[in-house]
Design a protein around this motif. Sequence first.
Motif, PDB file in Angstrom:
ATOM      1  N   LYS A 155       5.226   5.800  10.840  1.00 55.86           N
ATOM      2  CA  LYS A 155       4.376   6.968  10.996  1.00 55.86           C
ATOM      3  C   LYS A 155       3.301   6.984   9.911  1.00 55.86           C
ATOM      4  CE  LYS A 155       7.668  10.001  13.319  1.00 55.86           C
ATOM      5  NZ  LYS A 155       8.348  11.319  13.296  1.00 55.86           N
ATOM      6  N   ASN A 156       2.129   7.495  10.287  1.00 56.67           N
ATOM      7  CA  ASN A 156       0.988   7.559   9.375  1.00 56.67           C
ATOM      8  C   ASN A 156       0.774   8.989   8.898  1.00 56.67           C
ATOM      9  OD1 ASN A 156       0.234   4.771   9.639  1.00 56.67           O
ATOM     10  ND2 ASN A 156      -0.604   5.262  11.665  1.00 56.67           N
ATOM     11  N   PHE A 157       0.691   9.155   7.588  1.00 52.31           N
ATOM     12  CA  PHE A 157       0.468  10.463   6.978  1.00 52.31           C
ATOM     13  C   PHE A 157      -0.785  10.392   6.118  1.00 52.31           C
ATOM     14  CE2 PHE A 157       2.582  14.522   5.779  1.00 52.31           C
ATOM     15  CZ  PHE A 157       1.672  14.959   4.840  1.00 52.31           C
ATOM     16  N   ILE A 158      -1.781  11.225   6.426  1.00 44.35           N
ATOM     17  CA  ILE A 158      -2.971  11.332   5.584  1.00 44.35           C
ATOM     18  C   ILE A 158      -2.807  12.527   4.655  1.00 44.35           C
ATOM     19  CG2 ILE A 158      -5.435  11.882   5.539  1.00 44.35           C
ATOM     20  CD1 ILE A 158      -5.808  10.257   8.044  1.00 44.35           C
ATOM     21  N   PHE A 159      -2.910  12.262   3.356  1.00 47.66           N
ATOM     22  CA  PHE A 159      -2.817  13.314   2.341  1.00 47.66           C
ATOM     23  C   PHE A 159      -4.206  13.524   1.759  1.00 47.66           C
ATOM     24  CE2 PHE A 159       0.703  15.526   0.101  1.00 47.66           C
ATOM     25  CZ  PHE A 159      -0.058  16.342  -0.700  1.00 47.66           C
ATOM     26  N   ILE A 160      -4.751  14.721   1.957  1.00 48.78           N
ATOM     27  CA  ILE A 160      -6.077  15.076   1.454  1.00 48.78           C
ATOM     28  C   ILE A 160      -5.971  15.522  -0.003  1.00 48.78           C
ATOM     29  CG2 ILE A 160      -8.108  16.549   1.776  1.00 48.78           C
ATOM     30  CD1 ILE A 160      -7.659  14.676   4.117  1.00 48.78           C
ATOM     31  N   SER A 161      -6.797  14.961  -0.860  1.00 46.95           N
ATOM     32  CA  SER A 161      -6.829  15.307  -2.291  1.00 46.95           C
ATOM     33  C   SER A 161      -5.456  15.173  -2.937  1.00 46.95           C
ATOM     34  CB  SER A 161      -7.367  16.728  -2.487  1.00 46.95           C
ATOM     35  OG  SER A 161      -7.584  17.006  -3.849  1.00 46.95           O
ATOM     36  N   ARG A 167       8.782   6.807   0.133  1.00 50.02           N
ATOM     37  CA  ARG A 167      10.192   6.435   0.048  1.00 50.02           C
ATOM     38  C   ARG A 167      10.914   6.652   1.378  1.00 50.02           C
ATOM     39  NH1 ARG A 167      12.880   8.601  -5.594  1.00 50.02           N
ATOM     40  NH2 ARG A 167      11.442   7.618  -7.063  1.00 50.02           N
ATOM     41  N   ASN A 168      10.461   7.648   2.134  1.00 48.52           N
ATOM     42  CA  ASN A 168      11.074   7.942   3.423  1.00 48.52           C
ATOM     43  C   ASN A 168      10.520   7.088   4.561  1.00 48.52           C
ATOM     44  OD1 ASN A 168      12.831   9.831   2.419  1.00 48.52           O
ATOM     45  ND2 ASN A 168      11.708  11.616   3.138  1.00 48.52           N
ATOM     46  N   GLY A 169       9.694   6.099   4.211  1.00 55.66           N
ATOM     47  CA  GLY A 169       9.255   5.137   5.204  1.00 55.66           C
ATOM     48  C   GLY A 169       7.955   5.444   5.899  1.00 55.66           C
ATOM     49  N   LEU A 170       7.219   6.466   5.439  1.00 62.46           N
ATOM     50  CA  LEU A 170       5.927   6.760   6.038  1.00 62.46           C
ATOM     51  C   LEU A 170       4.836   5.936   5.362  1.00 62.46           C
ATOM     52  CD1 LEU A 170       7.701   9.427   6.612  1.00 62.46           C
ATOM     53  CD2 LEU A 170       5.498  10.510   7.046  1.00 62.46           C
ATOM     54  N   ARG A 171       3.774   5.658   6.095  1.00 59.54           N
ATOM     55  CA  ARG A 171       2.582   5.039   5.518  1.00 59.54           C
ATOM     56  C   ARG A 171       1.706   6.179   4.995  1.00 59.54           C
ATOM     57  NH1 ARG A 171       0.855   2.309   9.672  1.00 59.54           N
ATOM     58  NH2 ARG A 171       1.572   0.226   9.039  1.00 59.54           N
ATOM     59  N   VAL A 172       1.477   6.225   3.690  1.00 55.71           N
ATOM     60  CA  VAL A 172       0.781   7.341   3.058  1.00 55.71           C
ATOM     61  C   VAL A 172      -0.639   6.924   2.728  1.00 55.71           C
ATOM     62  CG1 VAL A 172       0.877   9.089   1.250  1.00 55.71           C
ATOM     63  CG2 VAL A 172       2.998   8.050   2.078  1.00 55.71           C
ATOM     64  N   LEU A 173      -1.606   7.621   3.326  1.00 56.35           N
ATOM     65  CA  LEU A 173      -3.019   7.288   3.220  1.00 56.35           C
ATOM     66  C   LEU A 173      -3.747   8.443   2.549  1.00 56.35           C
ATOM     67  CD1 LEU A 173      -3.267   6.059   6.924  1.00 56.35           C
ATOM     68  CD2 LEU A 173      -2.935   4.616   4.891  1.00 56.35           C
ATOM     69  N   GLY A 174      -4.329   8.207   1.396  1.00 52.59           N
ATOM     70  CA  GLY A 174      -4.986   9.267   0.649  1.00 52.59           C
ATOM     71  C   GLY A 174      -6.479   9.297   0.872  1.00 52.59           C
ATOM     72  N   ILE A 186      -2.632   8.985  13.857  1.00 51.57           N
ATOM     73  CA  ILE A 186      -2.211   9.721  12.660  1.00 51.57           C
ATOM     74  C   ILE A 186      -1.205  10.782  13.083  1.00 51.57           C
ATOM     75  CG2 ILE A 186      -2.946  11.178  10.736  1.00 51.57           C
ATOM     76  CD1 ILE A 186      -3.940   8.246  10.636  1.00 51.57           C
ATOM     77  N   ASP A 187      -0.029  10.752  12.455  1.00 54.78           N
ATOM     78  CA  ASP A 187       1.034  11.684  12.818  1.00 54.78           C
ATOM     79  C   ASP A 187       0.958  12.992  12.049  1.00 54.78           C
ATOM     80  OD1 ASP A 187       2.837   9.864  14.605  1.00 54.78           O
ATOM     81  OD2 ASP A 187       2.404   8.650  12.834  1.00 54.78           O
TER      82      ASP A 187
END
Length: 395
Positions: free
Chosen positions: A2-8, A24-31, A77-78
């Motif tokens: 899963k893809n997670f976009i984190f703003i700021s 750590r929980n296996g998500l792809r974290v995109l800032g 994007i999830d």
Amino acid sequence: MKNFIFISPNFPDNYWNFCNHLKRNGLRVLGIGDCPYDNLTQQLRDSLNEYYKVSSLENYDEVYRAVAYFIFKYGRIDWLESNNEYWLERDAQLRTDFHITSGFQVEDMPQVKFKSRMKENYIKAGVPVARYHLVDDFDNCRKFIDEVGYPVIVKPDNGVGASHTYKLKSDDDLRHFLETKTDEIYIMEEFITGQVVTFDSICDSNGDPIFETGNVTPRSLMDTVNDELDCVFYIRNRVPEKLAEIGRRTLKAFNVKNRFTHLEFFMLTQDQYLGKEGDIVALEVNMRPSGGISPTMMNYANGTDVYEIWADMIAYDKTDRIKEQSQFCVFTGRRDGRNYKLNHDEIYARYGSHIREEGRVADALAGTMGNYMYIATFDTEEETNQFVIDIFEKA
């Protein structure tokens, strides 16, 4: 994946913890942020799979292109979140434009951003609300004041924190406010004599809390900002059941799902129009974590990790990391230039075993939270209150 976009993700500083546990929980974290990559902390860099720098997060076209780039590279994007009050409407716009359905959409924003609209759902939850008037001209404002009496509180209908919030005590105050106010829409409310208490929670996809806590703010945030008072608030050792029940009803009324929330109420300190002493009445909702260092304070009070609980909610819609809340955790923010009785060494000599963190407050938060903070934990409310007295006593 899963893809997670984190703003700021770099502000506040502690928000790297959200990204860390998502990864750590296996998500792809995109800032996405406007801070140069080289200026990000190593902890945050290690918590992101990729970072896209924009020249300004205020530039919607740039942020839009950043999201589009991530979709092109990684697919659907999830999740998209900032967990930041300032960007809630921007987050909703991006979700709506890119059909990301795991959070508030544009159509949901009025009820969670405009204080006048919040009242509808508080009423649906069975929570009393202050009478109000949307500020227009002197005569109409005065008619409202004839009904509720001075003082009244005026603040932006769509505002963050206590900025541009004032207590008006007379017709002269009202005239001055109308002559000098900004062009935004203001709401005028009857004055409530009460203590601010909160119900904070992380709720799942059904809107049921998987974690609950709450804090008490002995001093008005408006007065703290406007009068540059020392800042103090504390996480309770447990949420009173009456408040917890009202908080859960409020979550349902606002149809909150998959969020970290900070719901604010007044506990009346005397009988008045809205109820009896001890009754709970509405203040406002905040659809994000309590600000600044508060999530870390929740960890100290609960012996847990709310960043991890939130990431578990995102990844699994549940958590097994809940522990019984057992301590009070208090924040005290002292202001530069004040002559305090106890200096730093004396504070540590008296309370060193209780202090969990201390240090400078970020300039962006100092107006509300003071310039230098001490965070401490205690077993009782009496000990907590004595610590506050000692920290702020003037020489």
